[in-house]
Write a protein that holds these residues in place. Structure first.
Motif, PDB file in Angstrom:
ATOM      1  N   ASP A  71       0.851  -1.281  -0.401  1.00  0.00           N
ATOM      2  CA  ASP A  71      -0.110   0.445  -0.053  1.00  0.00           C
ATOM      3  C   ASP A  71       0.683   1.425   0.056  1.00  0.00           C
ATOM      4  OD1 ASP A  71      -2.622  -1.089   0.025  1.00  0.00           O
ATOM      5  OD2 ASP A  71      -2.842  -1.287   1.911  1.00  0.00           O
ATOM      6  N   ARG A  72       2.122   1.040   0.008  1.00  0.00           N
ATOM      7  CA  ARG A  72       3.018   2.137   0.967  1.00  0.00           C
ATOM      8  C   ARG A  72       3.327   3.204  -0.643  1.00  0.00           C
ATOM      9  NH1 ARG A  72       2.714   0.778   5.685  1.00  0.00           N
ATOM     10  NH2 ARG A  72       4.367  -0.853   5.696  1.00  0.00           N
ATOM     11  N   ARG A 175      14.305  -0.917   9.495  1.00  0.00           N
ATOM     12  CA  ARG A 175      14.022   0.640   8.522  1.00  0.00           C
ATOM     13  C   ARG A 175      13.106   0.532   7.608  1.00  0.00           C
ATOM     14  NH1 ARG A 175      15.350   0.726  12.950  1.00  0.00           N
ATOM     15  NH2 ARG A 175      17.310   1.734  13.790  1.00  0.00           N
ATOM     16  N   LEU A 176      13.507  -0.165   6.679  1.00  0.00           N
ATOM     17  CA  LEU A 176      12.536  -0.347   5.312  1.00  0.00           C
ATOM     18  C   LEU A 176      11.120  -0.445   5.286  1.00  0.00           C
ATOM     19  CD1 LEU A 176      15.312  -1.986   3.211  1.00  0.00           C
ATOM     20  CD2 LEU A 176      15.192   0.220   3.802  1.00  0.00           C
ATOM     21  N   VAL A 177      10.804  -1.525   6.564  1.00  0.00           N
ATOM     22  CA  VAL A 177       9.250  -1.631   6.183  1.00  0.00           C
ATOM     23  C   VAL A 177       8.315  -0.161   6.015  1.00  0.00           C
ATOM     24  CG1 VAL A 177       6.854  -1.766   7.603  1.00  0.00           C
ATOM     25  CG2 VAL A 177       9.647  -3.478   8.217  1.00  0.00           C
ATOM     26  N   ASN A 178       8.461   0.742   6.396  1.00  0.00           N
ATOM     27  CA  ASN A 178       7.821   1.851   6.242  1.00  0.00           C
ATOM     28  C   ASN A 178       8.683   2.925   5.525  1.00  0.00           C
ATOM     29  OD1 ASN A 178       5.394   1.422   7.973  1.00  0.00           O
ATOM     30  ND2 ASN A 178       6.698   1.322   9.240  1.00  0.00           N
ATOM     31  N   CYS A 295       3.282  -5.636 -12.488  1.00  0.00           N
ATOM     32  CA  CYS A 295       2.858  -6.382 -11.203  1.00  0.00           C
ATOM     33  C   CYS A 295       1.837  -6.841 -10.728  1.00  0.00           C
ATOM     34  CB  CYS A 295       4.059  -5.593 -10.423  1.00  0.00           C
ATOM     35  SG  CYS A 295       4.880  -6.060  -9.305  1.00  0.00           S
ATOM     36  N   PHE A 296       1.623  -7.616  -9.882  1.00  0.00           N
ATOM     37  CA  PHE A 296       0.669  -7.723  -9.380  1.00  0.00           C
ATOM     38  C   PHE A 296      -0.086  -6.908  -8.010  1.00  0.00           C
ATOM     39  CE2 PHE A 296      -1.737 -10.255  -5.880  1.00  0.00           C
ATOM     40  CZ  PHE A 296      -3.180 -10.604  -6.718  1.00  0.00           C
ATOM     41  N   TYR A 297       1.239  -6.359  -7.875  1.00  0.00           N
ATOM     42  CA  TYR A 297       0.937  -6.130  -6.099  1.00  0.00           C
ATOM     43  C   TYR A 297       1.557  -4.234  -6.740  1.00  0.00           C
ATOM     44  CZ  TYR A 297       2.413 -10.322  -3.996  1.00  0.00           C
ATOM     45  OH  TYR A 297       2.274 -12.062  -3.887  1.00  0.00           O
ATOM     46  N   ILE A 298       1.423  -4.273  -7.671  1.00  0.00           N
ATOM     47  CA  ILE A 298       1.350  -2.520  -7.655  1.00  0.00           C
ATOM     48  C   ILE A 298      -0.059  -2.016  -7.822  1.00  0.00           C
ATOM     49  CG2 ILE A 298       2.374  -0.617  -8.584  1.00  0.00           C
ATOM     50  CD1 ILE A 298       4.167  -2.414  -5.806  1.00  0.00           C
ATOM     51  N   LYS A 299      -0.866  -0.991  -7.258  1.00  0.00           N
ATOM     52  CA  LYS A 299      -1.626  -0.236  -7.785  1.00  0.00           C
ATOM     53  C   LYS A 299      -1.613   0.742  -8.965  1.00  0.00           C
ATOM     54  CE  LYS A 299      -2.695   0.721  -2.879  1.00  0.00           C
ATOM     55  NZ  LYS A 299      -3.594   2.277  -1.586  1.00  0.00           N
ATOM     56  N   TYR A 306      -2.801   9.454  -6.349  1.00  0.00           N
ATOM     57  CA  TYR A 306      -3.335  10.119  -5.281  1.00  0.00           C
ATOM     58  C   TYR A 306      -2.196   9.766  -3.813  1.00  0.00           C
ATOM     59  CZ  TYR A 306      -5.848  12.488  -8.815  1.00  0.00           C
ATOM     60  OH  TYR A 306      -7.096  12.829  -9.606  1.00  0.00           O
ATOM     61  N   GLN A 307      -1.900   8.681  -3.869  1.00  0.00           N
ATOM     62  CA  GLN A 307      -1.529   8.166  -2.609  1.00  0.00           C
ATOM     63  C   GLN A 307      -0.064   8.715  -2.245  1.00  0.00           C
ATOM     64  OE1 GLN A 307      -0.982   3.166  -2.138  1.00  0.00           O
ATOM     65  NE2 GLN A 307       1.350   3.836  -1.564  1.00  0.00           N
TER      66      GLN A 307
END
Length: 326
Positions: A71-72, A175-178, A295-299, A306-307
């Motif tokens: 999501d991020r 560190r890379l999670v967020n 890519c399956f995971y990318i919006k 907008y994100q």
């Protein structure tokens, strides 16, 4: 056993296959794995497009907040953020692997990496700086650009499997999670700025200044290329170990990289055969077909736009600018 890996989505499998082909030729005793940030069962790749290398899909490596990361992050941020998670997985699940080495998929290895193996027997981490000599102009990239993007290029990192390197990996994961974002105003450029701390926080970190390592558009000012008897040389003194074709696209073959404006092929004819070779490798490895797979995971891009706007507005600097403009 030495384990080398890369990370990509399906759209970059031509690059990952090209890297694997070069490793198979130069370092045949290494194990090579493609970390796939995508879903094969959703893509339904025909058999002819399945690489002849093991692929480890990202949903198999037990990332606790992977859905949140999706999501991020955009596709570049996401593929970069999962790097230490893959290293951690290999440390835990490949007991015979004494070294784990990451290469970006847009790399070709030209020689047996014997010096790298030697250093990984002595040091916990091996890193390559973007540049080893000063730049005397303000074209792109210059020293200010490298201050923005990090001292080291994380298109490559080598790790000996030790307690100290594992401590580094666990710190890097957190560190890379967020904070694996392209957000220069807040001092972030994916995973690279974080590793500026590695030689300070952790022991036995080797900074590899050999000009044959991680040659790329950012260090061309200090490296000239020549070929003799089929072997690529740099500055006529050392062998080219691996070249990083960052920012090169086969649909703009006249550009060395979309990220630089210092050199052209007319000014640097020594580079032309290196890039012609790479272009042909990508075409042979079905680049034109792979790049059509999302890519399956990318919006979708509009949602990502907008994100990113919402994220930018949360920045204290941008909030201050907005307030001053009112």
């Amino acid at each position: 056993m030495t384990l080398a890996f890369t990370i990509c989505s399906i759209n970059y499998l031509a690059q990952a296959r090209t890297l694997g082909d070069s490793l198979r030729q130069t370092n045949p005793d290494w194990q090579y794995v493609i970390g796939l940030v995508d879903k094969l069962d959703q893509a339904n790749l025909p058999a002819s497009l399945l690489p002849d290398y093991p692929m480890l899909e990202v949903d198999q490596i037990e990332i606790e907040d992977f859905a949140g990361m999706c999501d991020r992050y955009d596709i570049t941020e996401l593929n970069t953020a999962v790097k230490p998670f893959y290293i951690d997985y290999f440390f835990r699940n490949y007991p015979d692997a004494t070294e784990v080495i990451y290469f970006d998929p847009d790399i070709i290895v030209f020689q047996p990496l014997t010096q790298l193996k030697k250093h990984l027997g002595e040091y916990n981490l091996v890193l390559t700086p973007h540049i080893c000599q000063p730049i005397d102009d303000w074209l792109i990239p210059n020293e200010l650009n490298h201050l923005n993007t990090g001292t080291f290029n994380l298109g490559f990192i080598g790790l000996q499997k030790t307690e100290e390197s594992n401590r580094f990996v666990q710190w890097w994961k957190k560190r890379l999670v967020n904070e694996c974002r392209i957000d220069l105003c807040n001092g972030l450029f994916v995973d690279q700025h974080w590793v500026n701390f590695a030689p300070i926080y952790y022991d036995k970190v080797w900074i590899e200044k050999h000009p044959g390592y991680n040659a790329a558009y950012w260090n061309l000012h200090e490296r000239q290329f020549s070929q003799k008897d089929g072997v690529w040389r740099i500055n006529e003194t050392v062998d080219l170990q691996f070249f990083h074709y960052s920012g090169y696209g086969i649909h703009k073959p006249q550009e060395i990289s979309k990220y630089q404006n210092r050199f052209t092929f007319d000014a640097r004819p020594d580079l032309v055969p290196l890039f012609e070779h790479y272009r042909q490798c990508l075409l042979n490895n079905h680049n034109e077909t792979y790049r059509t797979y999302p890519c399956f995971y990318i919006k979708p891009p509009k949602m990502l736009y907008y994100q990113k706007v919402r994220r930018a507005l949360k920045s204290p600097l941008n909030a201050l600018i907005s307030a001053l403009e009112k």
